[in-house]
Design a protein around this motif. Sequence first.
Motif, PDB file in Angstrom:
ATOM      1  N   THR A  88       0.874  -1.187   0.000  1.00 23.60           N
ATOM      2  CA  THR A  88       0.000   0.000   0.000  1.00 23.60           C
ATOM      3  C   THR A  88       0.908   1.233   0.000  1.00 23.60           C
ATOM      4  O   THR A  88       2.123   1.127   0.252  1.00 23.60           O
ATOM      5  CB  THR A  88      -0.874   0.087   1.281  1.00 23.60           C
ATOM      6  OG1 THR A  88       0.004   0.264   2.404  1.00 23.60           O
ATOM      7  CG2 THR A  88      -1.729  -1.137   1.489  1.00 23.60           C
ATOM      8  N   GLY A  89       0.306   2.397  -0.214  1.00 24.81           N
ATOM      9  CA  GLY A  89       1.083   3.634  -0.125  1.00 24.81           C
ATOM     10  C   GLY A  89       1.602   3.839   1.294  1.00 24.81           C
ATOM     11  O   GLY A  89       2.736   4.265   1.505  1.00 24.81           O
ATOM     12  N   ASN A 161      -2.326  17.499   0.306  1.00 24.82           N
ATOM     13  CA  ASN A 161      -3.626  16.861   0.363  1.00 24.82           C
ATOM     14  C   ASN A 161      -4.355  17.316   1.619  1.00 24.82           C
ATOM     15  O   ASN A 161      -3.864  17.036   2.710  1.00 24.82           O
ATOM     16  CB  ASN A 161      -3.371  15.344   0.433  1.00 24.82           C
ATOM     17  CG  ASN A 161      -4.611  14.522   0.468  1.00 24.82           C
ATOM     18  OD1 ASN A 161      -5.696  15.012   0.250  1.00 24.82           O
ATOM     19  ND2 ASN A 161      -4.448  13.247   0.766  1.00 24.82           N
ATOM     20  N   PHE A 189       0.296  13.093  -5.778  1.00 32.56           N
ATOM     21  CA  PHE A 189      -0.669  13.980  -6.445  1.00 32.56           C
ATOM     22  C   PHE A 189      -0.252  14.343  -7.866  1.00 32.56           C
ATOM     23  O   PHE A 189      -1.108  14.649  -8.692  1.00 32.56           O
ATOM     24  CB  PHE A 189      -0.852  15.265  -5.628  1.00 32.56           C
ATOM     25  CG  PHE A 189      -2.011  15.215  -4.680  1.00 32.56           C
ATOM     26  CD1 PHE A 189      -2.230  14.093  -3.893  1.00 32.56           C
ATOM     27  CD2 PHE A 189      -2.887  16.271  -4.556  1.00 32.56           C
ATOM     28  CE1 PHE A 189      -3.300  14.035  -3.017  1.00 32.56           C
ATOM     29  CE2 PHE A 189      -3.962  16.230  -3.692  1.00 32.56           C
ATOM     30  CZ  PHE A 189      -4.167  15.109  -2.914  1.00 32.56           C
ATOM     31  N   LYS A 211      -3.257   5.470  -6.558  1.00 33.86           N
ATOM     32  CA  LYS A 211      -3.799   6.673  -7.199  1.00 33.86           C
ATOM     33  C   LYS A 211      -3.430   6.715  -8.680  1.00 33.86           C
ATOM     34  O   LYS A 211      -3.755   5.809  -9.405  1.00 33.86           O
ATOM     35  CB  LYS A 211      -3.310   7.895  -6.421  1.00 33.86           C
ATOM     36  CG  LYS A 211      -3.444   7.769  -4.900  1.00 33.86           C
ATOM     37  CD  LYS A 211      -4.892   7.588  -4.503  1.00 33.86           C
ATOM     38  CE  LYS A 211      -5.190   7.590  -3.026  1.00 33.86           C
ATOM     39  NZ  LYS A 211      -4.537   6.667  -2.155  1.00 33.86           N
TER      40      LYS A 211
HETATM   41  C1  LIG Z   1      -0.720  11.665  -0.872  1.00 34.63           C
HETATM   42  C2  LIG Z   1      -0.963  10.293  -0.336  1.00 34.63           C
HETATM   43  N1  LIG Z   1       0.081   9.600   0.175  1.00 34.63           N
HETATM   44  C3  LIG Z   1      -0.095   8.357   0.675  1.00 34.63           C
HETATM   45  C4  LIG Z   1      -1.338   7.763   0.705  1.00 34.63           C
HETATM   46  C5  LIG Z   1      -1.500   6.375   1.290  1.00 34.63           C
HETATM   47  O1  LIG Z   1      -1.721   5.448   0.275  1.00 34.63           O
HETATM   48  P1  LIG Z   1      -2.523   4.069   0.424  1.00 34.63           P
HETATM   49  O2  LIG Z   1      -3.938   4.411   0.689  1.00 34.63           O
HETATM   50  O3  LIG Z   1      -2.279   3.399  -0.883  1.00 34.63           O
HETATM   51  O4  LIG Z   1      -1.922   3.333   1.577  1.00 34.63           O
HETATM   52  C6  LIG Z   1      -2.440   8.446   0.175  1.00 34.63           C
HETATM   53  C7  LIG Z   1      -3.779   7.812   0.172  1.00 34.63           C
HETATM   54  O5  LIG Z   1      -4.776   8.461  -0.070  1.00 34.63           O
HETATM   55  C8  LIG Z   1      -2.243   9.741  -0.356  1.00 34.63           C
HETATM   56  O6  LIG Z   1      -3.257  10.453  -0.865  1.00 34.63           O
END
Ligand SMILES: Cc1ncc(COP(=O)(O)O)c(C=O)c1O
Length: 406
Positions: A88-89, A161, A189, A211
């Motif tokens: 995941t992010g 964000n 972004f 994203k």
């Molecule tokens: C700018 C940003 N960084 C990191 C994340 C985290 O990513 P993930 O939801 O894939 O874990 C998000 C998730 O919305 C994000 O918008």
Amino acid sequence: MQKPDRELGQETRVVHGGPDPDPHYGAVSVPIYQSSTFAFHDADEGAARFAGTDPGYKYTRLGNPTTRALEQCVAELEGGFAALATSTGMAAVSTVLLGLLSKGEHVVGTDAVYGPTRLLAEKHLSRFGIESDWVRTENIDFLRRAIRPNTRMIYIETPANPTIKISDLEACGRLAREIGAYFVVDNTFSSPILQQPFRFGADVVVHSMTKYLNGHSDVVAGIFVSRDQEMHQRLAPMLQTLGGTPDPHQSWLVLRGLRTLAMRVEKAQDNAGRLAEWLAQHPKVAWISYPGLPSHPQHELAKKQMSGPGAMISFGVRGGLEAAKTMINSVRLCVLAVSLGGIETLIEHPASMTHAGVPAKERAEACITDDLVRVSVGCESFEDLKHDLEQALAAVPVFQDSRRSV
Ligand SMILES: Cc1ncc(COP(=O)(O)O)c(C=O)c1O
């Protein structure tokens, strides 16, 4: 296959980036190596792989050919040394923070980062003696004032964000070098199509690939890219030990989505620019934040460090919380959902959704106001999107209050 004899553009890199076609059968699409483990010819080969003298694969948590293809493509797009994909992010963000910070050290970052990034530092890393401050990094003086003798990392999300404020990457990079801190940039972004933070001195670039990079709202994934070999070698064992690596099928889906990144960003950005101009004139819109508009406070900076303003718009619905809720409840085409960067337009209310976990006082300081609605503009027809937002705004009662919240 012979290599092209010229420097490739980003549009070409997204299509062709990564390894050459499969050496076994010539498959043009990277095969999905859906295997948890890899056989060795003999004991010596197994030992050599674990010793690092044979670069072959051993076990998917430690590396997988499908995932490696994705990593290679993103590293090329960002212009970094190497990338490591994550499940995941947030797995990318947490691996980088845990991999680079130690007890007694301090990180200073953008106040309006993705909510859980800030929570990770404030609630969890603080238990391990890592301190953090989150400030309005769009003002370099605020960032400078937050620096302490133990500051070891500057963490920037730009555009941020959900305020869509822009921080000066070059100035932040210079400050990080001056104080000997790591410079980490969340480039989710913009995607590497619009912004390449290594050009401004970043040490590590992170992404939620959920994203734009994947772009189809069907996978969660992340990635971090290291500037040089030293950084890569420092972070790789952290990821392998924490274990936030992706599944090979997940990597393949992201790589497939990535191939159309340039086209998607171009179309979504075109829609966003036209919608932003229209929204800026709408009587029920109190304020708007979109870097492509000359009214955006960092419009000139955005032009300098980004090759386009992107497709994320935030605006205030006149009338505050209730008005914002009425508006987002009234859309018929845009999807009321968190996340961003997909082909479909998504609309959400950060104060009660993505950033609800950030305490109200900190939300207010970061300008995440109750009237703020965030739109991730997608690739639909412009007229359909405009019509949908128009009818949703028409459902909002008329308020006289004309104050600008940010
Ligand atoms: C700018 C940003 N960084 C990191 C994340 C985290 O990513 P993930 O939801 O894939 O874990 C998000 C998730 O919305 C994000 O918008």
